[in-house]
Each structure stands twice: as C-alpha cells, then as structure tokens.
Write an enzyme that holds these catalytic residues in place. Structure first.
Site, PDB file in Angstrom:
ATOM      1  N   LYS A 198       0.831  -1.207   0.000  1.00 17.67           N
ATOM      2  CA  LYS A 198       0.000   0.000   0.000  1.00 17.67           C
ATOM      3  C   LYS A 198       0.869   1.262   0.000  1.00 17.67           C
ATOM      4  O   LYS A 198       0.646   2.199  -0.779  1.00 17.67           O
ATOM      5  CB  LYS A 198      -0.902  -0.012   1.242  1.00 17.67           C
ATOM      6  CG  LYS A 198      -1.562   1.295   1.583  1.00 17.67           C
ATOM      7  CD  LYS A 198      -2.684   1.642   0.617  1.00 17.67           C
ATOM      8  CE  LYS A 198      -3.197   3.037   0.893  1.00 17.67           C
ATOM      9  NZ  LYS A 198      -4.370   3.372   0.117  1.00 17.67           N
ATOM     10  N   CYS A 252      -2.824  10.372   1.099  1.00 21.02           N
ATOM     11  CA  CYS A 252      -2.100   9.167   0.676  1.00 21.02           C
ATOM     12  C   CYS A 252      -0.726   9.529   0.130  1.00 21.02           C
ATOM     13  O   CYS A 252       0.292   9.278   0.751  1.00 21.02           O
ATOM     14  CB  CYS A 252      -2.889   8.434  -0.403  1.00 21.02           C
ATOM     15  SG  CYS A 252      -4.353   7.616   0.237  1.00 21.02           S
TER      16      CYS A 252
END
Lengths: 403, 406
Positions: A198, A252
C-alpha cells in the site's frame, strides 16, 4: 454480519458496497452527528455515484450506530493521522478502535484493519494490544484500499485488492467477503507485505509526480513547453511520465512515502528528494505568481485569486491541499492570504474566501488555477480578460501562464 | 541519396533499414576495418534479426565506404562519449563528422544529427561550428535532430514500430525528414523544434533511470527488513496506476546511466530527484559486492577465487558491455585493491578482463558461488547446471531452492 468501524472517506463507501451486495453490514462511528446524518438518509461527503450506492445499501438494510456490535468480522477504517514534524503515523485511533472491538468481539473473530498504516505498524502497535488483552484468538488481517477519490465507486468494484493475513485460510475467508463486490483479482499475502504494498504504491506515484514537477522546473528555467515534451516522451513505448502540478495533497501520496523515509532514512534517498520536490511546489507557484505580477506590473495582491481549495478536482476533500500549503507558506512569511474560491467548499475555511465564481472573478484580475474542477473547465470564457496562471494546462486561452 | 555517417549500434541498423525499404543509402565510417568487414558481407555486432536485415539491405543496393558522399541528406550517428568526471557530452566526433560533411555537401543539403546529445548541444556547439565554416544555416545547409528510441536486443522490431521524434528549425524540412524515416517506420513521427527533440530523448532515458532507481531503493529497503521485493512489486503493479520496474545489479549502456547526467550538469539546483536516482543506480554494483560478502560470511566461504560473475554485458542477449554493472563492480574491487572475481559471458568472445572464462562449464567448474549479473537466455536455459552452487540471482530468474537475491 460485518461491523465497519469508522465511516469516513473509505469506511462509508466500503460499508455501502458490501451492504448493497448482500452482506449484512452495520456501520459504527463514534461521531453521533455523523451517524445521525446517515440515519436521516444523507451522505456525509460528495462523491460520484455515492448517493445511488447509499440508496442501494439502505434498501439492502445497512444500519448506522455509535455502538460496536457483537459479530464475527470487523473492518476498522478509522483515520491514521501523522505527525507533521516526525512524519510518523499515529495509530492511536486504530488502537482505540481495536480496544473497543475487543470488548465485544466473540472468540475467534476476524479483525480487518483497512486504514493505511506504515509497514510494521500492525506488528508494533496492534498485535501487542491483542496480547495484552489475552486475545490471541482474534484473527488479524490487513486489507488496504486503492481507490481514487472522484472515482471511488467504480474503483471499489473493479480494482484488484490485497489481503494480508497471518493465516492463509482466514485470508481466503476475507477475500471471499471482499469478492462479494470486488470484481478485480484479490491477492492473499502476509500482513507486512500488504502494509508495504500500500505504501509503496503511493510512493511510486509520489516519485513519478516529483519527476514531472522537476521537469516543469527545468523547462520553466529554459522557457520550454513541459507539456509538449511530456506528450512526445510518452510516445516512447516504455515511458509514461505523469503531469506536473501545484503540489500534492490528500492523505495518501503526500503522506505515505514519509513512512518509508522515516523508517529507512539512509536508504530512501530518491523518495526523500521526491517528497521535498512535491512539498516545494506550492512555493514554486507562489514564486510564479510573484514573477508574473512583476512582468505585468501588478502591485495589488488583493487582486490575485486562487481557484480551488481541494487537493484534487471534483471532490470536497481539502486535507493537505496545495492551496492550503500555499496559504500557510504566505502566513509564515507574514503575507496577507490571497483570495480563494472553491465550488466544493461551502463553509468558510480560510480568510478572503468566496463562495460564488462570478463574485470571486469580479474581485480579482489575476486567477491561479490550483484545481481543475469541471466547473472552471466549463466556464473558461469567464477568464478571457484575466491574467491566468494555469497549474494544470487546462485553460485554452491566449496568453495563459503555466508553471 | 542518404549518406549515413557512423556505422555503430545505431547508424548501421538505421542505414540497413532505409536501404531495405527502397532508399538509396551509402554508409560511411572512418574505420577501414569495419567497412571492409561490412563489404565482406559480415555484420559488426550481434543483434536479433540484424543479419537478415543486412541481407535485405545488400539486396537493396547499400554501399559502405570510408569516403563522405555528395548527397542531399546526411545522417550523423557517430558516438558522443562523455567525460567520466564532468559527465559532459563530448561533441568533437559530431562536429568532426559535420566538418567532413560540409566539405562535400551540396547547397541545401539536410544534416540530421541522430547521435544522442545533451539538450542545447546543437545551439551551443553545432550551430557556431557550421556558421564559423562559412555556411548559412537554413540556406546552405539545414540542421535536424532525429533521436532514436530503440532498445538493444530488439532493435529491428523497434525501428519498424516505435514512434519517432524529428526536431527541425524549419517545419517543412522536418516534414521531408519525416517522410524519409516513414520509409521504414510504421509508428507516429512527431515534428517539433530541435531543442525540444534533444530534451525529449534525454528525458525519456531519465524517466527510465528514476524508475529503475526507485525499484533499486525498494530492493534495499526490503532487504533490510527481510521482505521479498519481487512479491511486493508484483502486488503493487496490480494497482491500476502503478508500474514499478524491476531492481537490478546496476545500470549500464550508453543511454540510461549517461543521459540523466546532462540534466544534472545543466540544472544542478533543480534536478534533485534525478541526481539521487543516478546515485542509487550507481551504488548497485557495490551493493551486489556487499551482498556477495554477506553471503560468503553466512556460508563460511573464504576463497574469493571460488566466486564467479555470470555476465559482462550491460543487458541480456547483446554483446555491448559499455559501462556494464559487472565492469563497474570489478572496477570497485580494483579500487579497493581486491582480486577481481572470475567472470564469464557467452556473448563476449575476446578477453576483456582478468580471470575471464569463455565456456560455461569450465566457469562453473571453478566456482562455488555464482552471481547472476545478466539474464542471458543461455543461463535461463541451463539453470539445472547451477544446482549445487550457491547462487546470488540479481534478476530473480532462478527458481532453484535457496537462491539469494539482491
């Protein structure tokens, strides 16, 4: 039954998606107001297709509450803020949610952490909680998401997914659960690999955005057209350069790579420079504004306006947005904040903020396009007599400036 | 008629390609030996499909000579070496070739520079040189830059199919040159200005460099934590907007480790990501050396002469070893006063370095620890011969048990 803990940008769509695909779902959030909004039949943020999905989920019986449920599967998708200085992820909300889950979770329940965490967080911060509570019967799983705001619903349905689990069999069970709605391929691996993937995915984006930004600076220095150059380069079969921009925001790409820099400072050199380059872009834009004002003989900074406050187009999320970074940099240099307008931000979040495009444009001579919302693309003619600094190469008017 | 000047890795295939597609081509090279070899019907390096292409070009009437021809179009594809310390490109071969072209070129001839050059080189070096010789650019001669994009090992296919860039002062001349390349190139051909064309070529290779560096950085991070970088990359690449390249033992050849330095040299304060990327890639051969050291410690191996490097070229299935990671590694050893490791490469027939073998079996017979530096098909097809060896596989191609990785 699945109890989704945390109904934010990720938790809510995930809960709705499962519910609308035949899974019994209860969504839990500690914020009573948010739960009340959902129970009144309203979504809590704007996102393409979310309202329709919400309706499907309601029809299928999704429920919202502030209470943790007794069930066999929990999905934790609470925020993981990070410390601005140390860039370390703060797992405090995840840990708190896990503790609350443990109070009600039956023997052998599966606990899926969907929040983005830095590699090793589950080992360092979550597992010790289970051990301290004597709950080694709980199955730990990490299932990071990959969806892009603005296209969440489509991407939830179609993107591939990763499941990290200690126990393959549990991983397969969780895979089946996500496969209720996810048509992509779902890989089962171990927890640490899942955590790593991720973060590495977002880091790949950060590095490639930084490369594009670096090219923009080089081309600016030599007065070359970076967009033309990137267009030609991308005709090469093994080249795919991203677009430069006024900075990187959101939760993110501007955050996750710091986890790697923080944990491996002597190894993550390219990543570190990439983060610095991206973080430097709002100041680069500010400098461009300064240059253009000089060139045009403009002296009144109250006649300069920033279009867009969110961190990307057509969403209402403005966490860490380039515009906010730019305004903060102004503030730190004791400057008066520029005028700002964003069609997606209804409440007043900064000084000199406008809530109507025409009023905003009437008050400025120089418009900086910070976000490429559809609204401005559709109203380009309104910029015809303005000085325009277009940070996204979307304005097709003569004399437009670029980064 | 087209006169191709310089018949190296780029000039030769380009000349052959045009000749085999109906263009009248004469290839010129200053090396009599090379010209003789070509005239004798032999190609000068190994490359998939090159011999067939050579035959087709011979049938198309191609000629080779050491003399510059009177032609309407010249393609200059001589080498552009760079200074190892300053990393600046050396334009002397390009200018020397252009000087010789100017001696014979008729008025209005087109001079195409195909050699890779740093952005601004035509403005800084070529234009003043041509003007100094008394030629008016745009009237007496036309300047064009037409960089190539082909990958060694698949040159013939890529010449036929890749898109191309033509940079010209005059768009009309650009279109004429585009037509010439379109004789064999099935891809799109963009016409732009010279400086943009120079820049695109360098940026394309820089993009590769940065992304290889990112993969190498991931390899180091994963090594530190005992994670499998190949598994991590495989999973990441299932993300719709992610395409991570593979890590490796370093970057060689004459494009990816060289071109990005042009940008770093010209824009040092702006090229931070690129600068770090070059450093990371340059560190990989030494990183491999360190891995060898670690593995020897772990396995209790003390005899350095029982360690062998498989592969000397800068990529698989080619015979080009310029700046290869293996040569870089051996150089590091030398600078640390180490005895160079044993080396073998099926594509390198001449003796290039010390302790070099020319036969796989004798190489393997002499080594206990084999480091796969290059993924030639030969080793992929003879994987079973590595059974019983300790293997450090820098390319993740060996699926024997207990193989070590980067």
């Amino acid at each position: 039954m699945v109890n989704v803990i945390g109904l934010g940008y990720i938790g809510l769509p995930t809960a709705l998606m499962m519910a609308s695909h035949g899974v019994e779902v209860i969504g839990t959030d500690y914020n009573a107001e948010l739960v009340a909004t959902l129970n009144a039949g309203k979504t809590t943020f704007k996102e393409k297709g979310l309202d329709e999905l919400f309706q499907d989920a309601l029809n299928a019986g999704v429920k919202f509450t502030t209470e943790y449920q007794v069930t066999d599967t929990y999905i934790v998708s609470v925020p993981t803020p990070y410390d601005k200085f140390s860039k370390k992820v703060d797992a405090v909300y995840v840990v708190a949610a896990v503790k609350d889950v443990l109070k009600v979770a039956p023997q052998g329940a599966t606990l899926v952490i969907e929040s983005t965490v830095s590699p090793g967080t589950i080992e360092k911060s979550v597992r010790p909680v289970l051990e301290a509570e004597g709950r080694t019967d709980i199955n730990l799983v990490h299932a990071p998401e990959r969806i892009i705001p603005g296209n969440m619903v489509y991407e939830l349905l179609h993107n591939n997914r990763t499941i990290g689990a200690d126990d393959k069999a549990i991983g397969e069970k969780v895979k089946e659960l996500y496969a209720s709605f996810c048509q992509g391929e779902i890989v089962v691996t171990d927890i640490k690999t899942a955590e790593m993937t991720k973060v590495v995915e977002n880091t790949f984006r950060a590095v490639n955005i930084a490369f594009a930004n670096e090219l923009a600076k080089i081309c600016r220095h030599d007065n070359m057209d970076v967009y033309e150059i990137i267009k030609i380069c991308n005709m090469h079969p093994r080249v795919n350069i991203l677009q430069p921009g006024p900075g990187v925001g959101g939760h993110c790409i501007s955050v996750d790579p710091w986890f790697l820099v923080g944990d491996y400072p002597s190894l993550a050199k390219v990543i570190d420079e990439s983060m610095k380059t991206n973080d430097g872009m709002p100041d680069f834009v500010l400098n461009r504004i300064y240059e253009i004002m000089k060139e045009k003989g403009m002296a009144d900074i109250t006649r300069v306006g920033l279009y867009g406050l969110t961190y990307k187009e057509n969403v209402d999320d403005m966490r860490e947005s380039p515009t906010l970074q730019l305004l903060e940099s102004q503030e730190r240099h004791l400057a008066t904040g520029l005028k700002v307008y964003d069609p997606f931000i209804k409440k007043d979040v900064v000084a000199n903020q406008y809530h109507d495009l025409d009023e905003f444009l009437a008050a400025v001579d120089f418009v900086v396009v910070m976000v490429k919302h559809n609204e401005i693309k559709e109203n380009m003619d309104k910029l015809a007599d303005k000085v325009v600094l277009d940070c996204h190469n979307i304005i097709r008017l003569p004399g437009v400036y670029h980064i | 008629m087209v006169n191709v000047i310089g018949l190296g890795y780029i000039g030769l295939p380009t000349a052959l390609m045009m000749a085999s597609h109906g263009v009248e081509v004469v290839g010129t090279n200053h090396s009599q030996g090379k010209v003789d070899m070509l005239k004798a019907g032999k190609t000068t390096f190994k490359e998939k499909g090159l011999d067939e292409l050579f035959q087709a070009a011979l049938d198309g009437g191609i000629q080779f000579t050491t003399e510059y021809q009177v032609a309407d179009v010249y393609i200059v594809s001589v080498q552009t070496p760079y200074d190892e310390f300053t990393k600046k490109v050396d334009m002397s071969y390009v200018n020397a070739a252009i000087g010789d072209v100017l001696k014979v070129a008729p008025k209005g001839a087109i001079i195409i520079v195909e050699s890779t050059i740093s952005p601004g080189s035509i403005d800084r070096y070529v234009r003043p040189y041509v003007t100094e010789k008394g030629f008016k650019i745009g009237e007496d001669v036309h300047l064009v830059h037409a960089p190539e994009r082909i990958i060694p090992g698949n040159m013939v296919y890529e010449l036929l199919h890749n898109d191309r860039t033509i940079g010209a002062d005059d768009p009309e001349i650009g279109e004429k040159v585009k037509e010439l390349y379109a004789s064999f190139c099935g891809g799109n051909i963009v016409v732009t200005d010279i400086k943009t064309a120079e820049m695109t070529k360098v940026i394309e290779n820089t993009f590769r460099c940065v992304n290889i560096a990112f993969a190498n950085e991931l390899a180091k991070i994963c090594r530190h934590d005992g994670m499998d970088v190949y598994e991590v990359i495989k999973i990441c690449n299932m993300h719709p907007r992610v395409n991570i390249l593979n890590p490796g033992p370093g970057v060689g050849g004459h494009c990816i480790p060289v071109d990005p330095w042009f940008l770093v040299g010209d824009y040092p304060s702006l090229t931070k990501v690129i600068g770090e990327s070059l450093k990371v890639n340059a560190s990989m051969p030494e990183y491999v050396l360190e891995r060898i050291y670690e593995i020897m410690e772990e396995k209790g191996i003390t005899d350095v002469s029982r360690v062998g490097l498989y592969g000397l070229t800068f990529k698989e299935n080619v015979d080009d070893y310029r700046e290869s990671p293996t040569l870089q590694l051996l150089d590091f050893q030398k600078k640390h006063l180490g005895t160079p490791l044993k080396v073998y490469d099926p594509w390198i027939e001449k003796d290039l370095v010390k302790n070099q073998y020319h036969d796989l079996d004798s190489f393997l017979a002499e080594t206990d620890l084999v480091v796969i530096m290059v993924k030639h098909n030969e080793i992929k097809e003879n994987m079973d011969k590595l059974k019983g060896k300790i293997v450090l596989d820098c390319h993740n191609i060996c699926d024997l048990p207990e193989v070590y990785h980067l």
